[in-house]
Design an enzyme around this catalytic site. Structure first.
Site, PDB file in Angstrom:
ATOM      1  N   LEU A 173       0.716  -1.365  -0.008  1.00 56.72           N
ATOM      2  CA  LEU A 173      -0.167   0.048  -0.080  1.00 56.72           C
ATOM      3  C   LEU A 173       0.801   1.228  -0.047  1.00 56.72           C
ATOM      4  O   LEU A 173       1.653   1.420   0.872  1.00 56.72           O
ATOM      5  CB  LEU A 173      -0.896   0.104   1.382  1.00 56.72           C
ATOM      6  CG  LEU A 173      -1.580   1.308   1.557  1.00 56.72           C
ATOM      7  CD1 LEU A 173      -2.493   1.754   0.543  1.00 56.72           C
ATOM      8  CD2 LEU A 173      -2.315   1.255   3.011  1.00 56.72           C
ATOM      9  N   SER A 174       0.648   2.317  -0.729  1.00 55.61           N
ATOM     10  CA  SER A 174       1.051   3.475  -0.661  1.00 55.61           C
ATOM     11  C   SER A 174       2.671   3.515  -1.168  1.00 55.61           C
ATOM     12  O   SER A 174       3.006   3.013  -2.144  1.00 55.61           O
ATOM     13  CB  SER A 174       0.829   4.424   0.482  1.00 55.61           C
ATOM     14  OG  SER A 174       0.892   5.553   0.547  1.00 55.61           O
ATOM     15  N   ALA A 175       3.376   4.088   0.115  1.00 56.87           N
ATOM     16  CA  ALA A 175       4.855   3.763  -0.199  1.00 56.87           C
ATOM     17  C   ALA A 175       5.235   2.325  -0.296  1.00 56.87           C
ATOM     18  O   ALA A 175       6.127   1.865  -0.976  1.00 56.87           O
ATOM     19  CB  ALA A 175       5.555   4.394   1.192  1.00 56.87           C
ATOM     20  N   GLY A 178       4.403   1.876  -3.970  1.00 54.91           N
ATOM     21  CA  GLY A 178       5.481   2.320  -4.692  1.00 54.91           C
ATOM     22  C   GLY A 178       6.722   1.172  -4.635  1.00 54.91           C
ATOM     23  O   GLY A 178       7.488   1.016  -5.762  1.00 54.91           O
TER      24      GLY A 178
END
Length: 432
Positions: A173-175, A178
Site C-alpha cells: 500500500l502507498s509507499a 511504490g
C-alpha cells in the site's frame, strides 16, 4: 508539497497529508521546518487503535544481508505444504508489519490456499514516517538498500521455511505500493507478479521533493518513457516480466488516481501491449471497475482496478463470506476485499477460489473422443478443472477464444466446442 515552515492543512481520516520524505537535504532553518512538517504528517497518519485479536507473526532476527536495515516477519499457516509460494506484503506510512497482517486479510487466504506470507517492515530510523523509500535511488536499485533486503527475505523464505522462491509475489500500500513497483522492476527474475495498491510508477521520483509531485498531482510521461525506466533497472534482462495488478481509489487525495493510469502505461508498454483494455467488467459488492490487458496467450498481463468512492488505503470488506476479508481501520477502507482478488490474480487459488460445489461432475455431450464434434457441456467450475477454461477475478474465460463465460461457480453452465485443438468457443445454441 508544503512550503518550508508551513504545515499541511488538517486532513480527513482518509485524506492524510501528503508526503513520504526521508533524508531531506535542506540546510539550517529550512531543515528544522521540514522536520516540524514531518512530525505533523506522522501524527496525521497515525493508525487508529482497535480492540481485536492480533495475527501471530514470527520475527526473523537474521535473514542474511540487510543493507536496507528492514525487519522481517513471517506468517506461516499451520498446514504449509513443502514448496509453497511466497507472498511479500509491504505496509504503508506509519504502519507496521503487524498492522498489515491484522487488517489486510491476506492471512485468511494464506491459511486457505497454503502460501507463506512475508511482511517486510521499515522503521523510523530509515524514514521518520516509517515509509518505504520508494523514491530514494540508494533503496530502489537492484542489489542496494531496501530493495536488496526484500529480495533477501524471499531467498531466506526458501532456505528456512521450505517455500519456493521461484514462486514469489509482492503487494503493498502507498509507499509499500511504490516499493512493490520497485521490486517488480529491479527483480523481474524473482517476482512472478505484483499488486500495487495506491502506489506509484517505478522511477517517478529520485528524492523527497519530486516524490510529492509524483503523489499529487502525478507525473505524465509516455508509455515508452515509463517502460525505459523499468528496463534500465535490470539492463540486459530478457526473461519474462512480472504480471501487474493496480488498485486505486477514485477519491484518493494522497496518491492521485492519475498514478494508476501511469502505472498502466508503464507496465502495458513493458509487456508490449497497448493502453486500451481488452476486457472491462465490474467486481465486488461496490462495482469496482476492472480493466484487463491480455498477453498473446490470453492471460492477463496487466489489470487496473478502480474502487469507486474510496480514498487512500487498502480496500477491505470485513465479514465471513468467501469474498470478504480484513478489518477496517485507518487506511484499511471498507469497500471490497482486495486481498481476495489479488491472491486470485497471482494464481494462488489452485483453480478453485470460490466453487459453490467442488464435488460436482461434468456432463459431456457428446464424448470428447468423438472426432466429429469435440464438445462438452458442463458448469464453469468443471470447465476450469478440465483446462478448457481459465479463471481470473472470479470470472471464467474460454481458452483460446477468451470468451466471457460468466461467474466461476457450478451454477453457470455452457457448452464448449474445441476447434482447433486447444481453442474453445461457446456453443450453447448447438454443437454439430
Amino acid at each position: 508539497m508544503p512550503t518550508h515552515g508551513t504545515a499541511p492543512k488538517p486532513a480527513a481520516p482518509d485524506r492524510p497529508a501528503r508526503g513520504h520524505p526521508r533524508r531531506l537535504s535542506w540546510a539550517g532553518a529550512g531543515a528544522l521546518a521540514a522536520a516540524a512538517v514531518l512530525a505533523v504528517v506522522a501524527a496525521l497518519f497515525a493508525p487508529a487503535t482497535e480492540a481485536q485479536a492480533a495475527v501471530s507473526l514470527e520475527k526473523v532476527a537474521d535473514f542474511g544481508a540487510n543493507p536496507g536495515a528492514l525487519n522481517m516477519y513471517v506468517y506461516r499457516p499451520a498446514a504449509l505444504p513443502a514448496g509453497a509460494p511466497v507472498v511479500v506484503a509491504l505496509h504503508g506510512c506509519t504502519q507496521s508489519a503487524q498492522d498489515y497482517a491484522d487488517h489486510s486479510g491476506l492471512t485468511t487466504f494464506a491459511d486457505t490456499h497454503g502460501f507463506l506470507l512475508v511482511f517486510a517492515e521499515t522503521t523510523s530510523a530509515n524514514n521518520l514516517s516509517r515509509c518505504f523509500n520508494w523514491f530514494e535511488p540508494s533503496d530502489t536499485r537492484r542489489g542496494q538498500g531496501e530493495a536488496a533486503s526484500i529480495r533477501q527475505m524471499v531467498a531466506h523464505a526458501g532456505s528456512a521455511y521450505g517455500a519456493d522462491p521461484g514462486q514469489a509475489y509482492v503487494t503493498g500500500l502507498s509507499a509499500g505500493g511504490g516499493m512493490t513497483a520497485v521490486m517488480l522492476a529491479t527483480y523481474p527474475d524473482v517476482f512472478k507478479a505484483g499488486a500495487v495498491i495506491a502506489g506509484l510508477p517505478y522511477g517517478c521520483a529520485t528524492d523527497s521533493i519530486t516524490a510529492f509531485t509524483c503523489m499529487s498531482p502525478g507525473v505524465d510521461r509516455t508509455p515508452a518513457e515509463w517502460a525505459q525506466r523499468v528496463t534500465d533497472a535490470h539492463p540486459g534482462y530478457s526473461g519474462p516480466r512480472p504480471r501487474v495488478a493496480v488498485w486505486q481509489g477514485d477519491s484518493d487525495w494522497t496518491v492521485a488516481p492519475k498514478n494508476a493510469e501511469e502505472l498502466r502505461d508503464q507496465w502495458t508498454q513493458v509487456h508490449g501491449l497497448g493502453q486500451s483494455p481488452d476486457r472491462t467488467s465490474t467486481i465486488g459488492p461496490n462495482n469496482t471497475v476492472r480493466e484487463q490487458y491480455l498477453a498473446g496467450d490470453g492471460s492477463v498481463a496487466v489489470e487496473v482496478n478502480t474502487v469507486p468512492g474510496m480514498g487512500h488505503g487498502t480496500p477491505v470488506d470485513p465479514g465471513s463470506g468467501s469474498q470478504q476479508c480484513g478489518q477496517a481501520g485507518a487506511y484499511f477502507l471498507d469497500s471490497i476485499c482486495s486481498s481476495y482478488w489479488i491472491v486470485d490474480f497471482f494464481g494462488l487459488t489452485g483453480g478453485a477460489t470460490d466453487p459453490e460445489d467442488p464435488g460436482s461432475s461434468p456432463t459431456p455431450s457428446p464424448s470428447p473422443s468423438d472426432p466429429a464434434a469435440a464438445c462438452w457441456t458442463s458448469n464453469n467450475y468443471e470447465h476450469v478443472r478440465a483446462d478448457r477454461a481459465s479463471t481470473s477475478g472470479g470470472y471464467v474465460y474460454a481458452k483460446g477464444s477468451n470468451q466471457d463465460m460468466g461467474l466461476y461457480n457450478v451454477a453457470v453452465t455452457h457448452t464448449l466446442k474445441e476447434s482447433p485443438a486447444g481453442h474453445y468457443v461457446i456453443a450453447d445454441n448447438g454443437c454439430p
